[in-house]
Design an enzyme around this catalytic site. Structure first.
Site, PDB file in Angstrom:
ATOM      1  N   GLU A  34      48.286  47.704  48.274  1.00 40.78           N
ATOM      2  CA  GLU A  34      47.039  47.879  47.495  1.00 40.78           C
ATOM      3  C   GLU A  34      46.130  48.940  48.114  1.00 40.78           C
ATOM      4  O   GLU A  34      46.355  49.391  49.243  1.00 40.78           O
ATOM      5  CB  GLU A  34      46.291  46.545  47.384  1.00 40.78           C
ATOM      6  CG  GLU A  34      45.830  46.008  48.724  1.00 40.78           C
ATOM      7  CD  GLU A  34      44.609  45.106  48.618  1.00 40.78           C
ATOM      8  OE1 GLU A  34      43.619  45.519  47.995  1.00 40.78           O
ATOM      9  OE2 GLU A  34      44.649  44.010  49.197  1.00 40.78           O
ATOM     10  N   LYS A  41      36.042  49.328  42.584  1.00 39.65           N
ATOM     11  CA  LYS A  41      36.970  48.258  42.981  1.00 39.65           C
ATOM     12  C   LYS A  41      37.515  47.632  41.706  1.00 39.65           C
ATOM     13  O   LYS A  41      36.770  47.026  40.938  1.00 39.65           O
ATOM     14  CB  LYS A  41      36.187  47.235  43.819  1.00 39.65           C
ATOM     15  CG  LYS A  41      36.963  45.990  44.209  1.00 39.65           C
ATOM     16  CD  LYS A  41      36.078  45.053  45.052  1.00 39.65           C
ATOM     17  CE  LYS A  41      36.667  43.657  45.119  1.00 39.65           C
ATOM     18  NZ  LYS A  41      35.764  42.698  45.799  1.00 39.65           N
ATOM     19  N   VAL A  83      44.140  42.993  44.699  1.00 37.66           N
ATOM     20  CA  VAL A  83      45.411  42.278  44.568  1.00 37.66           C
ATOM     21  C   VAL A  83      45.760  42.115  43.089  1.00 37.66           C
ATOM     22  O   VAL A  83      46.889  42.407  42.670  1.00 37.66           O
ATOM     23  CB  VAL A  83      45.337  40.905  45.280  1.00 37.66           C
ATOM     24  CG1 VAL A  83      46.535  40.033  44.909  1.00 37.66           C
ATOM     25  CG2 VAL A  83      45.273  41.114  46.797  1.00 37.66           C
ATOM     26  N   ASP A 137      32.259  31.602  41.584  1.00 40.31           N
ATOM     27  CA  ASP A 137      32.950  32.793  42.092  1.00 40.31           C
ATOM     28  C   ASP A 137      34.381  32.440  42.526  1.00 40.31           C
ATOM     29  O   ASP A 137      34.608  31.907  43.610  1.00 40.31           O
ATOM     30  CB  ASP A 137      32.160  33.392  43.265  1.00 40.31           C
ATOM     31  CG  ASP A 137      32.708  34.754  43.683  1.00 40.31           C
ATOM     32  OD1 ASP A 137      33.797  35.137  43.208  1.00 40.31           O
ATOM     33  OD2 ASP A 137      32.043  35.434  44.486  1.00 40.31           O
ATOM     34  N   SER A 183      38.134  34.330  42.634  1.00 43.13           N
ATOM     35  CA  SER A 183      38.757  35.647  42.488  1.00 43.13           C
ATOM     36  C   SER A 183      39.766  35.677  41.344  1.00 43.13           C
ATOM     37  O   SER A 183      40.554  34.735  41.151  1.00 43.13           O
ATOM     38  CB  SER A 183      39.463  36.034  43.788  1.00 43.13           C
ATOM     39  OG  SER A 183      40.132  37.262  43.610  1.00 43.13           O
ATOM     40  N   ALA A 184      39.750  36.786  40.627  1.00 41.89           N
ATOM     41  CA  ALA A 184      40.739  36.999  39.564  1.00 41.89           C
ATOM     42  C   ALA A 184      42.158  37.089  40.139  1.00 41.89           C
ATOM     43  O   ALA A 184      43.131  36.998  39.390  1.00 41.89           O
ATOM     44  CB  ALA A 184      40.405  38.269  38.789  1.00 41.89           C
ATOM     45  N   ASP A 185      42.264  37.257  41.467  1.00 40.50           N
ATOM     46  CA  ASP A 185      43.604  37.290  42.086  1.00 40.50           C
ATOM     47  C   ASP A 185      44.381  36.012  41.771  1.00 40.50           C
ATOM     48  O   ASP A 185      45.611  36.046  41.594  1.00 40.50           O
ATOM     49  CB  ASP A 185      43.496  37.424  43.610  1.00 40.50           C
ATOM     50  CG  ASP A 185      42.922  38.755  44.070  1.00 40.50           C
ATOM     51  OD1 ASP A 185      42.754  39.660  43.231  1.00 40.50           O
ATOM     52  OD2 ASP A 185      42.656  38.876  45.283  1.00 40.50           O
ATOM     53  N   LYS A 216      41.626  34.824  52.559  1.00 37.83           N
ATOM     54  CA  LYS A 216      40.663  35.123  53.620  1.00 37.83           C
ATOM     55  C   LYS A 216      39.854  33.882  53.974  1.00 37.83           C
ATOM     56  O   LYS A 216      39.421  33.138  53.109  1.00 37.83           O
ATOM     57  CB  LYS A 216      39.745  36.262  53.173  1.00 37.83           C
ATOM     58  CG  LYS A 216      40.465  37.608  53.269  1.00 37.83           C
ATOM     59  CD  LYS A 216      39.563  38.751  52.889  1.00 37.83           C
ATOM     60  CE  LYS A 216      39.463  38.928  51.390  1.00 37.83           C
ATOM     61  NZ  LYS A 216      40.638  39.481  50.748  1.00 37.83           N
TER      62      LYS A 216
HETATM   63  N1  PSU Z   1      42.755  41.727  51.935  1.00 38.46           N
HETATM   64  C1  PSU Z   1      42.179  42.317  53.004  1.00 38.46           C
HETATM   65  N2  PSU Z   1      41.043  43.052  52.801  1.00 38.46           N
HETATM   66  C2  PSU Z   1      40.541  43.247  51.532  1.00 38.46           C
HETATM   67  C3  PSU Z   1      41.150  42.619  50.403  1.00 38.46           C
HETATM   68  C4  PSU Z   1      42.267  41.875  50.683  1.00 38.46           C
HETATM   69  O1  PSU Z   1      42.664  42.166  54.128  1.00 38.46           O
HETATM   70  O2  PSU Z   1      39.558  43.962  51.385  1.00 38.46           O
HETATM   71  C5  PSU Z   1      40.630  42.821  48.994  1.00 38.46           C
HETATM   72  C6  PSU Z   1      41.805  42.652  48.037  1.00 38.46           C
HETATM   73  O3  PSU Z   1      41.869  43.810  47.252  1.00 38.46           O
HETATM   74  C7  PSU Z   1      41.482  41.436  47.215  1.00 38.46           C
HETATM   75  C8  PSU Z   1      39.991  41.536  47.157  1.00 38.46           C
HETATM   76  O4  PSU Z   1      42.103  41.453  45.961  1.00 38.46           O
HETATM   77  O5  PSU Z   1      39.660  41.880  48.509  1.00 38.46           O
HETATM   78  C9  PSU Z   1      39.363  40.268  46.656  1.00 38.46           C
HETATM   79  O6  PSU Z   1      38.107  40.569  46.147  1.00 38.46           O
HETATM   80  P1  PSU Z   1      37.298  39.460  45.302  1.00 38.46           P
HETATM   81  O7  PSU Z   1      37.069  38.360  46.307  1.00 38.46           O
HETATM   82  O8  PSU Z   1      36.017  40.137  44.898  1.00 38.46           O
HETATM   83  O9  PSU Z   1      38.159  39.044  44.163  1.00 38.46           O
HETATM   84 MN    MN Z   2      34.471  37.236  43.204  1.00 40.06          MN
END
Ligand code: PSU
Ligand code: MN
Length: 306
Positions: A25, A86, A106, A138, A140-142, A159
């Protein structure tokens, strides 16, 4: 009309020859790590995939096209850029239609990799259910992407800034297999264990590849999450990382940080609060995931021969 995909020559050749390819990614480059470690990590992750016998394909959106595989110059300009969008599932089409530059999360990397015929994707950590999601909503769409797009995603768990029990609950609800690699516990990104048992555990890339291919034979939508613990010598014990996470979360709440900014803000503050140690750990786990991703991609190609 077909999807606007541009393959790097190395990736196009691998596709023609049926060689294993691992998607990588770009949000981790633009929003996850500071310059210049972001560029070094991106280049080293690609090198790691190659050294394990697969072809890397780092994915980003530029000039109205999804680029599957980037040149050194493209990687560097992304790594230096300050105003890159993003992109998740919701943003991908609009970014392409306007010709803007975007880094894929992701979720968006899974969509792009699948369009490009790639089965395996290695990253750092996926997004998940944020702490306090019961009021912020909140999530994530992941997670939803894992439920609908058939990629085998290799990550060091979700994370640890997230609510890991709720993240596992949502993955179960969505029917996403969560496979811990080489241990029973679900990893916690910077630390090897979250103290939560993973629903599934597998020892070898062959087993993981077989599970992926069986889902395809069954016609099941969605992918699987391979949760690969950070190498022992690189991990930050929970007791050490947790105070930094708590401080960063409190500051995010005070500053009313919301939506897409939450994850980059927290990662940036934890980097500062740990004196850069969180970044060293993050880099080590990305390399480890790139290696496992390459081994799984090779196993899928080997088992997929009729
Ligand atoms: N993994 C990492 N660092 C990052 C991310 C993942 O080690 O910055 C990113 C990925 O692109 C993941 C995103 O999809 O953070 C998630 O963002 P959000 O929580 O806003 O969905
Ligand atoms: Mn989010």
């Amino acid at each position: 009309m077909t999807a606007p995909l541009t393959f790097a020559p190395e990736v196009a050749q691998a596709r023609r020859n049926g060689q294993p390819v691992v998607a990588l990614e770009s949000t981790i480059i633009t929003h996850g790590m500071p310059w210049p470690q972001n560029l070094e990590t991106a280049l080293n992750a690609e090198a790691e995939v190659r050294s394990c016998g697969a072809v890397p394909a780092t994915i980003a959106v530029m000039g109205g096209r999804i680029h599957i595989g980037l040149t050194g110059d493209e990687l560097e300009s992304l790594a230096r850029a300050k105003d890159v969008a993003k992109l998740s599932r919701a943003d991908l089409a609009a970014c392409l239609a306007t010709g803007a530059t975007g880094a894929t999360t992701v979720a968006a990397t899974m969509i792009a990799a699948h369009l490009g015929g790639i089965a395996v994707f290695a990253t750092g950590g996926i997004g998940g259910v944020h702490r306090g999601a019961e009021s912020s909503f909140d999530i994530s769409a992941d997670l939803h992407e894992l439920a609908r797009t058939p990629l085998c995603v290799v990550a060091a768990g979700a994370k640890a800034i997230l609510d890991l029990p709720k993240t596992l609950e949502v993955l179960e609800t969505l029917g996403v297999p969560v496979i811990a690699h080489g241990q029973r516990d679900f990893p916690a990104f910077w630390s090897r264990s979250s103290d939560l048992p993973a629903p599934l555990s597998m020892e070898s890339p062959d087993e993981i590849a077989a599970a992926h291919l069986m889902r395809r034979r069954l016609g099941l939508s969605g992918g699987q999450l391979v949760a690969n613990p950070i190498p022992q010598d690189a991990e930050i014990p929970r007791a050490e990382i947790d105070p930094a996470i708590e401080t960063a979360l409190a500051e995010a709440a005070e500053g009313h940080i919301a939506a897409k900014s939450v994850t980059p803000f927290l990662l940036g503050r934890i980097f500062e609060l740990t004196g850069g140690r969180s970044l060293d750990a993050n880099i080590a786990l990305v390399m480890n995931n790139a290696r496992l991703g390459a081994r799984i991609a090779r196993a899928i190609v080997a088992q997929d021969r009729p």
